[in-house]
Motif scaffolding. Structure first.
Motif, PDB file in Angstrom:
ATOM      1  N   GLU A  76      -6.095  10.933   2.862  1.00 18.96           N
ATOM      2  CA  GLU A  76      -6.028  10.673   4.300  1.00 18.96           C
ATOM      3  C   GLU A  76      -7.327  10.107   4.851  1.00 18.96           C
ATOM      4  OE1 GLU A  76      -5.116  13.123   8.458  1.00 18.96           O
ATOM      5  OE2 GLU A  76      -4.582  14.010   6.508  1.00 18.96           O
TER       6      GLU A  76
ATOM      7  N   GLU B  45      -8.570   1.714   4.449  1.00 21.29           N
ATOM      8  CA  GLU B  45      -7.792   0.818   3.593  1.00 21.29           C
ATOM      9  C   GLU B  45      -6.867  -0.059   4.424  1.00 21.29           C
ATOM     10  OE1 GLU B  45      -7.169   0.181   0.104  1.00 21.29           O
ATOM     11  OE2 GLU B  45      -9.229   0.903   0.010  1.00 21.29           O
TER      12      GLU B  45
ATOM     13  N   ILE C  72      -3.058   7.475  -1.396  1.00 24.54           N
ATOM     14  CA  ILE C  72      -4.447   7.345  -0.947  1.00 24.54           C
ATOM     15  C   ILE C  72      -4.806   8.531  -0.065  1.00 24.54           C
ATOM     16  CG2 ILE C  72      -6.083   5.883   0.321  1.00 24.54           C
ATOM     17  CD1 ILE C  72      -4.285   3.500  -0.391  1.00 24.54           C
TER      18      ILE C  72
ATOM     19  N   LEU D 186      -7.372   6.354   3.868  1.00 25.18           N
ATOM     20  CA  LEU D 186      -6.229   5.500   4.175  1.00 25.18           C
ATOM     21  C   LEU D 186      -6.481   4.624   5.399  1.00 25.18           C
ATOM     22  CD1 LEU D 186      -3.379   4.664   3.444  1.00 25.18           C
ATOM     23  CD2 LEU D 186      -2.505   6.625   4.749  1.00 25.18           C
ATOM     24  N   GLU D 187      -7.154   5.157   6.425  1.00 24.99           N
ATOM     25  CA  GLU D 187      -7.401   4.364   7.636  1.00 24.99           C
ATOM     26  C   GLU D 187      -8.258   3.149   7.330  1.00 24.99           C
ATOM     27  OE1 GLU D 187      -8.948   4.815  12.265  1.00 24.99           O
ATOM     28  OE2 GLU D 187      -9.111   6.526  10.879  1.00 24.99           O
TER      29      GLU D 187
ATOM     30  N   CYS E 275       1.301   4.863   0.962  1.00 27.28           N
ATOM     31  CA  CYS E 275       0.703   5.802   1.923  1.00 27.28           C
ATOM     32  C   CYS E 275       0.533   7.201   1.337  1.00 27.28           C
ATOM     33  CB  CYS E 275       1.560   5.880   3.188  1.00 27.28           C
ATOM     34  SG  CYS E 275       1.745   4.288   4.034  1.00 27.28           S
TER      35      CYS E 275
ATOM     36  N   ILE F  97       0.856  -1.185   0.000  1.00 22.26           N
ATOM     37  CA  ILE F  97       0.000   0.000   0.000  1.00 22.26           C
ATOM     38  C   ILE F  97       0.889   1.230   0.000  1.00 22.26           C
ATOM     39  CG2 ILE F  97      -0.218   0.013   2.537  1.00 22.26           C
ATOM     40  CD1 ILE F  97      -3.122   1.061   2.045  1.00 22.26           C
TER      41      ILE F  97
ATOM     42  N   LEU G  56       2.685   9.092   5.934  1.00 23.02           N
ATOM     43  CA  LEU G  56       1.605   8.618   6.794  1.00 23.02           C
ATOM     44  C   LEU G  56       1.116   9.764   7.690  1.00 23.02           C
ATOM     45  CD1 LEU G  56       0.242   5.811   7.358  1.00 23.02           C
ATOM     46  CD2 LEU G  56       1.778   5.623   9.322  1.00 23.02           C
TER      47      LEU G  56
END
Length: 452
Positions: free
Chosen positions: A209, A215, A207, A212-213, A204, A202, A251
């Protein structure tokens, strides 16, 4: 009775052609007196060695036809060793022929014993190179087989990857974009006991924000608008395998805390869920950013850094990998020529030198794109510096062992071997030394395997 090896003799002087045919009866001489006949014999017999006069019909007093024939031969059969016969005072044309890819040149008048030694050496070299190719083809490719290098720094990186792969340590790969971080991450997985599990990657930075969590951690049905069913995240998908967190420096801060907790406990909760889920996963991460500087700026958690950086592997950029640009270019030309059905393409010396001299700010990815474009757009079968959009490198920049000592000697050998694609005769000529001296240097510097 053992079948004789064909030797193609290209000569428009009937008397000399007959004399050479008699002189080399230990082979199976194949004769040609002009260009089209010579090309027909090349296609029919595929000789390992060719001797040819540069002055051929229709203009036997000029080398133009000979130069064109030389390029045609090497386009059809790049591994053929072509020995060019020249006049005594024709040194400039002899050197030009070698620059176009001829194996060697021989100045007339014809002396059978001397030319026979040169022909024998050419046959021996061709056989040795063919045997090396067979051995390489029979090798079972490993997970690091896609990574071509002769550079000491990069070889050390490969050794480190092989050592840490069998452990469960978290690995951090540091390097510029395009240096092969994902390739090495896949190597860590492929060499590990988890190789039968999934490799889940993945990015970071790719994607948003707010997505992203979900995912990473997954979500329960009804956790948010549009969550119509329970969906595991990437971390769960990597259970008993490897999770690759690319561009970990991007991230978001809130997720840094959640990833840290996961690394500490090896459990997670899906969005909208209350149940802790245990996950057995090995984590490999990568970034092109300076995480220590980001820690100082308060943009990256120091405790997360130390969780991720159990093993740190720094990947050198292509410009710092001695000889690798030319080495990779040779391999990529073969790969893309086959992929795009371009037949046999040959990377000429001026192109290899220009590729080696370029700084490649986009690293291997930029080189791949450049070679692919050159292979697709090239007009003929020979790739020159101009086909890559690069300026030819002056011949005077070639390093010789008379000018350098100690570590500089090793650097010169590695660079030249890559430029000539492992051809030891050409390498010795470019370095200004004999072949036995080159063999001694290969043994001394531990480069014997790399030259095969």
């Amino acid at each position: 009775m053992t079948e004789k090896t064909p030797l193609l003799i290209i000569e428009d002087d009937p008397a000399l052609l007959t004399q050479m045919t008699w002189a080399f009866e230990q082979y199976a001489p194949v004769r040609a007196g002009e260009r089209e006949e010579a090309l027909a014999q090349i296609r029919r017999h595929r000789p390992s060695v060719v001797t040819m006069d540069l002055g051929l019909p229709p203009r036997p007093d000029e080398p133009t036809e000979g130069f064109q024939l030389l390029q045609d031969i090497l386009a059809i059969a790049p591994d053929t060793k072509v020995i060019v016969l020249t006049g005594q005072n024709d040194h400039a044309n002899a050197l030009k022929a070698v620059g176009l890819g001829a194996y060697d040149f021989y100045s007339k008048p014809f002396q059978p014993e001397l030319l026979a030694l040169m022909i024998e050496r050419a046959f021996r070299l061709h056989a040795l190179q063919a045997e090396n190719r067979k051995l390489l083809a029979r090798r079972t490719p490993g997970v690091l087989g896609e990574l071509l290098t002769r550079d000491p720094q990069m070889l050390k990186v490969c050794s480190t990857v092989e050592k840490v792969a069998g452990t469960n340590a978290t690995v951090m790969l540091l390097g510029e974009s395009g240096t092969g971080k994902e390739l090495l991450a896949r190597a860590v997985h492929g060499l590990s006991p988890r190789r039968d599990g999934r490799f889940v990657a993945i990015n970071c930075a790719a994607i948003p924000e707010n997505l992203l969590e979900s995912e990473l951690f997954g979500y329960e049905k009804g956790a948010f608008t549009g969550a119509a069913k329970q969906t595991p995240g990437k971390i769960e998908a990597a259970h008993r395998g490897t999770l690759f967190l690319d561009e970990i420096g991007d991230l978001p801060s809130a997720l840094q805390a959640k990833i840290l907790r996961f690394l500490q406990d090896r459990t997670l909760e899906r969005l909208g869920g209350r149940q802790e889920i245990a996950v057995d996963v090995r984590v490999v991460c990568a970034t092109h950013q300076d995480l220590r500087a980001m820690i100082a700026q308060g943009r990256f958690r120091e405790d997360l850094y130390y969780r991720l950086a159990e093993i740190v592997v720094s990947i050198p950029p292509l410009r710092a990998r001695k000889g690798d640009a030319a080495l990779l270019a040779h391999a990529l030309v073969r790969l893309y020529a086959e992929e795009h059905k371009r037949g046999s393409l040959t990377l000429l010396a001026d192109a290899a030198a220009a590729i080696e001299a370029h700084t490649w700010p986009g690293n291997v990815r930029e080189l791949q794109n450049c070679v692919k474009r050159a292979v697709i757009m090239a007009e003929g079968e020979l790739l020159r510096a101009a086909d890559f959009g690069l300026a030819p490198r002056p011949e005077g920049e070639t390093r010789t062992l008379r000018d350098v000592r100690d570590e500089a000697e090793r650097d010169a050998v590695v660079r030249v071997l890559s430029r000539v694609n492992g051809n030891l005769s050409r390498a010795a000529e470019m370095l200004g030394i004999s072949r036995p001296t080159l063999y001694d240097l290969l043994n001394r510097f531990g480069l014997k395997e790399a030259s095969r």
